[in-house]
Design a protein around this motif. Structure first.
Motif, mmCIF file in Angstrom:
data_model
loop_
_atom_site.group_PDB
_atom_site.id
_atom_site.type_symbol
_atom_site.label_atom_id
_atom_site.label_comp_id
_atom_site.label_asym_id
_atom_site.label_seq_id
_atom_site.Cartn_x
_atom_site.Cartn_y
_atom_site.Cartn_z
ATOM 1 N N UNK A 233 0.847 -1.194 0.000
ATOM 2 C CA UNK A 233 0.000 0.000 0.000
ATOM 3 C C UNK A 233 0.880 1.241 0.000
ATOM 4 N N UNK A 234 0.682 2.148 -0.935
ATOM 5 C CA UNK A 234 1.510 3.368 -0.950
ATOM 6 C C UNK A 234 1.220 4.244 0.262
ATOM 7 N N UNK A 235 2.254 4.901 0.752
ATOM 8 C CA UNK A 235 2.120 5.764 1.926
ATOM 9 C C UNK A 235 2.553 7.183 1.558
ATOM 10 N N UNK A 236 1.801 8.143 2.082
ATOM 11 C CA UNK A 236 2.093 9.563 1.863
ATOM 12 C C UNK A 236 2.846 10.107 3.083
ATOM 13 N N UNK B 223 10.003 16.837 11.331
ATOM 14 C CA UNK B 223 9.103 15.749 11.684
ATOM 15 C C UNK B 223 8.421 15.252 10.414
ATOM 16 N N UNK B 224 8.426 13.935 10.247
ATOM 17 C CA UNK B 224 7.804 13.301 9.071
ATOM 18 C C UNK B 224 6.769 12.285 9.558
ATOM 19 N N UNK B 225 5.564 12.389 8.996
ATOM 20 C CA UNK B 225 4.467 11.503 9.382
ATOM 21 C C UNK B 225 3.969 10.787 8.137
ATOM 22 N N UNK B 226 3.872 9.456 8.225
ATOM 23 C CA UNK B 226 3.397 8.645 7.108
ATOM 24 C C UNK B 226 1.961 8.203 7.377
ATOM 25 N N UNK B 227 1.179 8.132 6.309
ATOM 26 C CA UNK B 227 -0.190 7.626 6.391
ATOM 27 C C UNK B 227 -0.604 7.156 5.004
ATOM 28 N N UNK B 228 -1.693 6.403 4.966
ATOM 29 C CA UNK B 228 -2.167 5.873 3.689
ATOM 30 C C UNK B 228 -2.973 6.902 2.897
ATOM 31 N N UNK B 229 -3.330 8.012 3.544
ATOM 32 C CA UNK B 229 -4.001 9.113 2.875
ATOM 33 C C UNK B 229 -3.222 10.384 3.161
ATOM 34 N N UNK C 206 1.720 13.019 -4.003
ATOM 35 C CA UNK C 206 2.071 11.692 -4.487
ATOM 36 C C UNK C 206 2.710 10.919 -3.351
ATOM 37 N N UNK C 207 2.539 9.606 -3.384
ATOM 38 C CA UNK C 207 3.130 8.752 -2.351
ATOM 39 C C UNK C 207 4.641 8.661 -2.574
ATOM 40 N N UNK C 208 5.365 8.636 -1.475
ATOM 41 C CA UNK C 208 6.820 8.521 -1.552
ATOM 42 C C UNK C 208 7.360 7.316 -0.801
ATOM 43 N N UNK C 209 6.495 6.571 -0.160
ATOM 44 C CA UNK C 209 6.883 5.361 0.552
ATOM 45 C C UNK C 209 5.959 4.231 0.139
#
Length: 385
Positions: A51-54, A159-165, A348-351
């Motif tokens: 699943x791509x993560x933003x 600070x970097x936060x990842x999420x699916x949206x 766009x997703x980067x992870x």
């Protein structure tokens, strides 16, 4: 002489020729198991399943408004390379992934829903395969989705936060920054309250010491029946001085008469007056400096009490000034969390980095296979020897 003959031995009649082995058949089975299969699974996962993560990114800095030199703790921290503002910065870093911060996030966001696994991807979400669904597991999972970095050159934190949206990533980053600001405000409030309370306690102690010194002086005056022994002693000193001047004058007069009329009857009278005055002087001096009724001990005790009272009075004045300064600075913030870059809304997703991850698996498995092949070759040669 027999003539030699060459005969061609080919496949027998009705037998088909052998097929040429494929590239997969020529590969060692160990290479397929160690290298090919993991790389193929990684490619399937990262290209088809994952699943791509933003990633939402924000930058901030924690600075101090304190002027002047650092305290003892600040000096010690600077001795090991940590400035006072860096300490609070690292406190914000630790708080971002702490249980308290996650508890605050859960009050406004459904983290279990935001990071729930999508589709067949059982490794990217929470809870992932083999992971429990509890508070401790959620805290560990948030450390995968939230990272905080620090640039020692500029003092800027990222600070970097990842999420699916993308919206969820931005909202969570904003909430974490707000939690960091609340933490800095609590640190400000606690430091201010501690300073005011310490100054107030110092003023109370100084007031008690001044009252104690004043009570001691009152008790001394009641016991000795003197308002001020030094004031009582001054008239006696003046009387002694006057008597000594009279004695000096009478001695000069007697010496003059003795030179002019040695047999004068006035000499006996003058000697009597001089002796009487000297007796008065001796009694007055004994009363001031010696004897049971001397005022010297009372004067010394009284001066000590006066000194203690003046010392307590000065201490109270200093404590009152410190309390006033602490109360005036209570409304001034000592620490500030300033946002340099607001949380971004990624388009766009980067992870994850798909091809990099696949290549990492390939390189790792090749290294493992090569190391295993070297070990096996050494063992086989050792057995042959």
């Amino acid at each position: 002489m027999t003539q030699s003959r060459l005969e061609y031995l080919g496949p027998s009649a009705g037998q088909a020729p052998r097929a040429k082995p494929t590239i997969w058949a020529r590969l060692p089975i160990a290479f397929i198991i160690v290298v090919v299969v993991p790389t193929l699974l990684a490619a399937i996962y990262y290209l088809l399943i994952v699943t791509p993560r933003y990633v939402s990114e924000a930058r901030f800095v924690v600075r101090t408004a304190q002027s002047g030199g650092p305290g003892a703790i600040g000096a010690a921290l600077q001795g090991v390379g940590l400035a006072p503002a860096q300490v609070e910065t690292f406190a914000v870093h630790e708080y971002a992934t702490s249980s308290d911060s996650i508890r605050n996030l859960k009050q406004n966001y459904d983290l279990a829903k935001i990071y729930a696994p999508r589709g067949l991807d059982i490794l990217s979400g929470y809870p992932r395969f083999g992971e429990a669904a509890n508070a401790d597991a959620l805290q560990k999972a948030m450390r995968r989705y939230v990272t905080v970095g620090y640039d020692s050159t500029t003092g800027i934190s990222t600070i970097r936060v990842q999420a699916f949206r993308s919206a969820d990533a931005r909202d969570l980053a904003t909430a974490l920054l707000e939690s960091g600001e609340a933490l800095v405000n609590r640190l400000n409030e606690r430091a201010t309250n501690d300073a005011v309370e310490a100054a107030r306690q110092a003023q109370v102690r100084a007031t008690e010491r001044l009252a104690e010194a004043q009570n001691s002086m009152t008790a001394f005056r009641s016991e000795e029946r003197f308002i001020d022994p030094a004031t009582t002693l001054n008239p006696t000193s003046q009387v002694v001085g006057s008597l000594m001047a009279s004695v000096a004058q009478l001695r000069a007069e007697r010496d003059q008469i003795a030179r002019e009329a040695p047999q004068s009857p006035q000499l006996g009278a003058l000697d009597g007056r001089i002796a009487g005055l000297e007796k008065q002087i001796a009694g007055a001096q004994e009363r001031m400096t010696g004897g049971a009724e001397s005022l010297a001990p009372q004067v010394g005790a009284y001066e000590r009490l006066v000194f203690n009272r003046e010392l307590a009075s000065r201490e109270l004045a200093s404590a009152s000034a410190a309390l006033l300064a602490a109360e005036q600075s209570a409304g001034q913030k000592k620490l500030y969390l300033e946002r340099i870059v607001e949380p971004s809304l990624p388009e766009a997703s980067s992870k994850p980095r798909r091809w990099f991850s696949i290549l990492s698996v390939l390189v790792s498995t090749l290294f493992a296979y090569g190391l295993g092949w070297l070990i096996w070759s050494g063992v086989r040669e050792h057995r042959q020897d």
